[in-house]
Design an enzyme around this catalytic site. Sequence first.
Site: not given
Length: 294
Positions: A12, A100, A137
């Site tokens: 992401k 990420l 996340d």
Amino acid sequence: MPSCQAIETPCKVNLHLGIHRGRDERGYHRVDSVMVPVALCDTVAVEDAPELMVHHEPALEVSPEKTTVWRAATMLADALGVEPNVRIDVVARIPEKAGLGGSSADAGAVLRALACRWGISASDERVVSVARRVGADVAFFLDCRPGLYLGAGDVLERVFPEFDAPIALVMPTADGVSTKEAYDEFDASGEEPASYAPACEALERGDVDAMAAALYNNLAPSAESLCADVRAVSEWLAAQDGVLASQVTGSGACSFALCESDKAAEAIAARAREDHGWRAWATRVGGAAMRENS
């Protein structure tokens, strides 16, 4: 249910990351996070086993019992009252300490695979609750649609239509910045965030130019101040031909650029590798990343 199943899980980037000053009773900052999937993927395979086994390739420096994958599997099994008699193999391509979401992506993929294996939806509140406890996340990787996450960056507020654009990812060869270090630095010098509304409006319209103008991360200065290589990559990337806009993602060390074309993203990634020895990828960002890699 087949005895083995494999999931490709994307990484992401944060198109908007707004950290608020102060911490809640859990020690977490309030976070406004607009995230989209990116088609740089790890592969997570789950199969029957006499007991829980976790294997990473390449191997991690920590024991399996200390990984997010192990925690996700054991916590979900406990929540559902089942035995986690599975072997989990992770082939990692998403770099760590990059911003990420690599370890979170793996944990989310494991939760999705185990939820399916154990007969519940990945959107079941028990699964979502485990995801939020494993890491901020992880909840995003249960679904991987472009979304706005509030709370500690772990509470889904809204989802957006698929958003697709060329992207270049570039990060230094240095180890980068730990999330804790970045947040500690933010506590010492960070400022209250700007509104996430422009990013949300751009995503809702699917407007790449507006999204480029709305890129924002008030944690980036902390990462750049802690690691000169993060700053060097960030400044270099912003100056490249074909870049609409660029930003550090998460707490770094990776920066990303929304690009005018796939050709521009490929050229940027090649220059980063050849001229500087940095790690770099040309890929796609947005909802289509999940379809192409699932």
